[in-house]
Enzyme design. Structure first.
Site, short mmCIF file in Angstrom:
data_model
loop_
_atom_site.label_atom_id
_atom_site.label_comp_id
_atom_site.label_asym_id
_atom_site.label_seq_id
_atom_site.Cartn_x
_atom_site.Cartn_y
_atom_site.Cartn_z
N GLN A 1 -6.83 -4.45 8.81
CA GLN A 1 -6.18 -3.36 9.52
C GLN A 1 -4.86 -3.89 10.07
O GLN A 1 -4.71 -5.10 10.28
CB GLN A 1 -7.11 -2.91 10.68
CG GLN A 1 -6.63 -1.75 11.50
CD GLN A 1 -6.37 -0.52 10.66
OE1 GLN A 1 -5.33 -0.44 10.00
NE2 GLN A 1 -7.28 0.44 10.66
N GLU B 1 0.85 -1.21 0.00
CA GLU B 1 0.00 0.00 0.00
C GLU B 1 0.88 1.25 0.00
O GLU B 1 1.88 1.31 0.70
CB GLU B 1 -0.90 0.01 1.25
CG GLU B 1 -1.78 1.26 1.29
CD GLU B 1 -2.63 1.34 2.54
OE1 GLU B 1 -3.51 0.49 2.72
OE2 GLU B 1 -2.40 2.28 3.34
N TYR C 1 -11.06 -5.97 10.35
CA TYR C 1 -10.40 -5.52 11.58
C TYR C 1 -10.20 -6.68 12.55
O TYR C 1 -11.13 -7.06 13.28
CB TYR C 1 -11.26 -4.40 12.22
CG TYR C 1 -11.44 -3.24 11.26
CD1 TYR C 1 -10.58 -2.16 11.30
CD2 TYR C 1 -12.43 -3.27 10.27
CE1 TYR C 1 -10.69 -1.12 10.38
CE2 TYR C 1 -12.55 -2.25 9.35
CZ TYR C 1 -11.68 -1.17 9.41
OH TYR C 1 -11.80 -0.15 8.49
P1 FAD Z 1 -17.57 -0.02 7.44
O1 FAD Z 1 -17.43 -1.35 6.80
O2 FAD Z 1 -18.75 0.81 7.04
O3 FAD Z 1 -17.57 -0.26 9.03
C1 FAD Z 1 -17.56 0.83 9.94
C2 FAD Z 1 -18.33 0.42 11.20
O4 FAD Z 1 -19.71 0.25 10.89
C3 FAD Z 1 -17.88 -0.91 11.82
O5 FAD Z 1 -18.02 -0.81 13.21
C4 FAD Z 1 -18.86 -1.93 11.25
O6 FAD Z 1 -19.05 -3.06 12.12
C5 FAD Z 1 -20.13 -1.11 11.12
N1 FAD Z 1 -20.93 -1.49 9.95
C6 FAD Z 1 -20.48 -1.88 8.74
N2 FAD Z 1 -21.50 -2.08 7.88
C7 FAD Z 1 -22.62 -1.80 8.57
C8 FAD Z 1 -24.01 -1.80 8.24
N3 FAD Z 1 -24.42 -2.13 6.99
N4 FAD Z 1 -24.91 -1.44 9.19
C9 FAD Z 1 -24.51 -1.09 10.45
N5 FAD Z 1 -23.19 -1.08 10.82
C10 FAD Z 1 -22.27 -1.42 9.90
N6 FAD Z 1 -9.54 5.56 5.14
C11 FAD Z 1 -9.43 6.56 4.21
O7 FAD Z 1 -9.92 7.66 4.42
N7 FAD Z 1 -8.79 6.33 3.01
C12 FAD Z 1 -8.24 5.13 2.70
O8 FAD Z 1 -7.69 4.96 1.62
C13 FAD Z 1 -8.32 4.07 3.66
N8 FAD Z 1 -7.80 2.85 3.41
C14 FAD Z 1 -7.95 1.82 4.33
C15 FAD Z 1 -7.44 0.55 4.02
C16 FAD Z 1 -7.58 -0.49 4.93
C17 FAD Z 1 -7.04 -1.87 4.57
C18 FAD Z 1 -8.21 -0.27 6.18
C19 FAD Z 1 -8.33 -1.40 7.19
C20 FAD Z 1 -8.71 0.98 6.49
C21 FAD Z 1 -8.60 2.05 5.57
N9 FAD Z 1 -9.11 3.33 5.83
C22 FAD Z 1 -9.00 4.34 4.90
C23 FAD Z 1 -9.74 3.61 7.12
C24 FAD Z 1 -11.27 3.33 7.07
O9 FAD Z 1 -11.89 4.26 6.21
C25 FAD Z 1 -11.80 3.48 8.50
O10 FAD Z 1 -11.34 2.39 9.28
C26 FAD Z 1 -13.30 3.64 8.65
O11 FAD Z 1 -13.56 3.99 10.03
C27 FAD Z 1 -14.13 2.40 8.39
O12 FAD Z 1 -14.13 2.03 7.09
P2 FAD Z 1 -14.83 0.64 6.64
O13 FAD Z 1 -14.87 0.63 5.17
O14 FAD Z 1 -14.22 -0.49 7.34
O15 FAD Z 1 -16.31 0.91 7.23
#
Ligand code: FAD
Length: 288
Positions: A177, A17, A146
């Protein structure tokens, strides 16, 4: 390389990355130096982050993914966040990705900056994943996971339930993560298997080389620091070279243990530092 092929084999995937350099770091031009160094480790793909807060105007992600693909001949994955994008914004981005021949997306919710209002079209990554798949089902969609649970989750169980939902919405591959204790990852992998999360899960490894950056990272993502790492950070805090060597050795050990335990893939958070990636890959090269 087609990501379906990458994961349809017995040996693990090795991916990297990078992030778009900030203007004060010399802008997009400096990415060539980073990529020149990273191509030497022959990654299966390189993913590029999408500006936190998710604003296309301040993100050079697509441009960098095009460089990865066209100049270096390496498969790119473009990160894409949705919490600060409307459906119209996402349509524009998907159209641009398609036109650039970039077909792999890491679909994320993202985090709002303090005081920033969400755009309300997408509450979670799952909404974005479904949207992308309806827009064009040929996009290969990855998602984040995560091992120690997302900081917003009530419990690891509810987080894995939501992860399963992301897979049901169309996520084909997961990148974890960062974590510093492999046992956390193995427990998580087992729980995913029980929950029916049956797509490849790559382990996210970050070779952090200063105490401040580790503390900053863990305060943001909630990862725990095992006592072995914590002792090492305290012991070498004021000896930067010793600390760097110790942290490279720590990350390398983690990776060797993960390979021995049949991990689907290793995703190295390079922090745009090719030297560190090269050091690690030199040791693990015969294990690929
Ligand atoms: P989600 O999958 O939406 O999850 C967030 C929370 O909501 C979790 O607690 C989950 O359990 C809950 N949840 C999920 N789906 C639902 C649903 N349908 N209904 C109710 N609750 C739900 N951030 C950036 O800004 N730019 C990046 O390029 C970036 N790259 C990343 C790459 C990786 C590999 C990782 C692990 C993280 C990255 N992040 C990035 C950080 C990420 O945006 C944050 O961790 C953010 O808080 C959550 O993103 P997510 O897509 O996991 O969210």
């Amino acid at each position: 390389m087609d990501l379906n092929e990458v994961f349809d084999r017995t040996r693990p995937c090795f991916s990297l990355e990078i992030f778009p350099p900030k203007d004060h770091q010399g802008g997009v031009e400096t990415i060539y130096e980073t990529l020149d160094g990273l191509k030497e480790v022959r990654p299966e793909f390189i993913s590029c982050t999408y500006g936190a807060g998710g604003n296309l105007a301040d993100s050079s992600t697509i441009e960098i993914c095009s460089i990865i693909k066209e100049k270096y001949g390496i498969t790119p994955i473009s990160h894409l966040t949705c919490v600060n994008n409307s459906k119209e914004d996402i349509d524009v981005i998907l159209t641009r990705l398609k036109a650039a021949g970039i077909t792999n997306i890491l679909a994320l919710r993202g985090d709002l900056k303090p005081g920033q209002e969400p755009k309300n079209d997408f509450a979670h990554a799952s909404d974005l994943i479904s949207y992308i798949k309806h827009f064009d089902s040929s996009f290969y969609v990855s998602a984040a996971c995560y091992p120690e649970g997302h900081p917003d989750s009530e419990s690891i169980v509810s987080d894995i339930k939501m992860l399963k939902y992301k897979v049901d919405c169309g996520a084909q591959h997961l990148i974890s993560q960062l974590f510093f204790n492999n046992e956390d990852f193995y427990r998580f992998r087992e729980r995913c298997a029980i929950a029916g999360v049956n797509v490849p899960i790559e382990a996210g490894i970050m070779p952090v080389t200063s105490k401040q950056s580790i503390l900053r990272m863990v305060s943001m993502c909630g990862a725990s620091v095992p006592s072995k790492l914590s002792k090492l950070l305290n012991r070498f805090e004021h000896k930067p070279l010793a600390l760097e060597e110790a942290c490279i050795a720590y990350a390398t050990d983690q990776i060797i243990d993960l390979i021995s335990n049949d991990v689907d893939g290793i995703h190295l958070y390079t922090m745009n530092r090719p030297y560190i990636a090269q050091r690690i890959f030199k040791v693990i090269e015969p294990m690929r």
